[in-house]
Design a protein around this motif. Structure first.
Motif, PDB file in Angstrom:
ATOM      1  N   ASN A  25       1.246  -3.010  -4.181  1.00 24.16           N
ATOM      2  CA  ASN A  25       0.371  -2.459  -5.210  1.00 24.16           C
ATOM      3  C   ASN A  25      -0.626  -3.500  -5.717  1.00 24.16           C
ATOM      4  OD1 ASN A  25      -0.012   0.085  -6.521  1.00 24.16           O
ATOM      5  ND2 ASN A  25       0.563  -0.922  -8.433  1.00 24.16           N
ATOM      6  N   ALA A  26      -0.238  -4.771  -5.680  1.00 24.33           N
ATOM      7  CA  ALA A  26      -1.155  -5.831  -6.098  1.00 24.33           C
ATOM      8  C   ALA A  26      -2.388  -5.850  -5.195  1.00 24.33           C
ATOM      9  CB  ALA A  26      -0.457  -7.184  -6.062  1.00 24.33           C
ATOM     10  N   TYR A  27      -2.169  -5.672  -3.893  1.00 22.90           N
ATOM     11  CA  TYR A  27      -3.302  -5.665  -2.969  1.00 22.90           C
ATOM     12  C   TYR A  27      -4.141  -4.397  -3.114  1.00 22.90           C
ATOM     13  CZ  TYR A  27      -1.071  -9.767  -1.080  1.00 22.90           C
ATOM     14  OH  TYR A  27      -0.511 -11.012  -0.949  1.00 22.90           O
ATOM     15  N   VAL A  28      -3.498  -3.297  -3.462  1.00 24.22           N
ATOM     16  CA  VAL A  28      -4.248  -2.066  -3.736  1.00 24.22           C
ATOM     17  C   VAL A  28      -5.139  -2.278  -4.959  1.00 24.22           C
ATOM     18  CG1 VAL A  28      -4.057   0.365  -4.440  1.00 24.22           C
ATOM     19  CG2 VAL A  28      -2.542  -0.554  -2.663  1.00 24.22           C
ATOM     20  N   PHE A  29      -4.595  -2.935  -5.981  1.00 27.99           N
ATOM     21  CA  PHE A  29      -5.399  -3.204  -7.181  1.00 27.99           C
ATOM     22  C   PHE A  29      -6.558  -4.146  -6.868  1.00 27.99           C
ATOM     23  CE2 PHE A  29      -6.361  -5.520 -11.136  1.00 27.99           C
ATOM     24  CZ  PHE A  29      -6.886  -4.454 -11.841  1.00 27.99           C
ATOM     25  N   GLU A  30      -6.326  -5.153  -6.019  1.00 27.53           N
ATOM     26  CA  GLU A  30      -7.422  -6.042  -5.621  1.00 27.53           C
ATOM     27  C   GLU A  30      -8.542  -5.250  -4.943  1.00 27.53           C
ATOM     28  OE1 GLU A  30      -5.977  -9.244  -3.209  1.00 27.53           O
ATOM     29  OE2 GLU A  30      -5.311 -10.395  -4.944  1.00 27.53           O
ATOM     30  N   LEU A  31      -8.158  -4.316  -4.080  1.00 24.97           N
ATOM     31  CA  LEU A  31      -9.157  -3.476  -3.414  1.00 24.97           C
ATOM     32  C   LEU A  31      -9.933  -2.650  -4.444  1.00 24.97           C
ATOM     33  CD1 LEU A  31     -10.485  -2.218  -0.898  1.00 24.97           C
ATOM     34  CD2 LEU A  31      -8.591  -0.580  -0.861  1.00 24.97           C
ATOM     35  N   LEU A  32      -9.232  -2.070  -5.401  1.00 27.73           N
ATOM     36  CA  LEU A  32      -9.896  -1.284  -6.444  1.00 27.73           C
ATOM     37  C   LEU A  32     -10.806  -2.155  -7.300  1.00 27.73           C
ATOM     38  CD1 LEU A  32      -6.949   1.036  -7.459  1.00 27.73           C
ATOM     39  CD2 LEU A  32      -9.117   1.756  -6.422  1.00 27.73           C
TER      40      LEU A  32
END
Length: 153
Positions: free
Chosen positions: A69-76
């Motif tokens: 989820n941390a990487y998903v947030f970085e993408l967002l």
């Protein structure tokens, strides 16, 4: 004192009067894009907080979803910067969304780095700050008013 007109040009205000800033911007589509990406990113910070709380409660199986989820947030956060750039291109006077989005992206990279080195106190503190920053960003993005489309004559 200066306030901003609907196009961002300064207009004179008398001393002692309330200064209002009309937030009418060009580009209904880019404003909507910024709002949607920011809202999803804000929700993502809440999911991260939930996963972090589960981890701190001893649910070690939540570490992998938290990391993903941390990487998903970085993408967002990156998409939020892109949306802010698009908005800024048609509204050069409107700089706060781009500045804030870049700051959030930088804080997100720092957050991931702190998590990877297991600096728990700093990681949790910055996570709470990121949630607050993202919330303020969404509230300010929702306050923007886009020009209504021109009606044909």
């Amino acid at each position: 004192m200066h306030d901003s007109s609907s196009r961002g040009e300064p207009s004179q205000a008398r001393a002692g009067t309330a200064v209002t800033t009309a937030r009418v911007v060009n580009g209904r589509g880019t404003v909507t894009l910024l709002r949607v990406v920011a809202a999803v990113a804000c929700l993502e910070t809440l999911v991260q907080g939930l996963l972090a709380g589960m981890l701190l409660n001893g649910d070690v199986d939540s570490i992998d979803p938290h990391g993903f989820n941390a990487y998903v947030f970085e993408l967002l956060a990156f998409l939020q910067v892109a949306a802010a750039v698009l908005l800024w291109r048609s509204n050069r006077w409107l700089t706060w969304p781009l500045k804030a989005a870049v700051g959030i992206l930088a804080a997100t990279f720092a957050q991931t780095a702190l998590g990877l080195v297991s600096s728990l106190a700093a990681h949790v503190t910055l996570g709470v700050a990121l949630c607050a920053m993202e919330t303020v960003f969404v509230v300010r993005a929702l306050a923007l008013r886009a020009d209504s489309p021109a009606t044909p004559a």
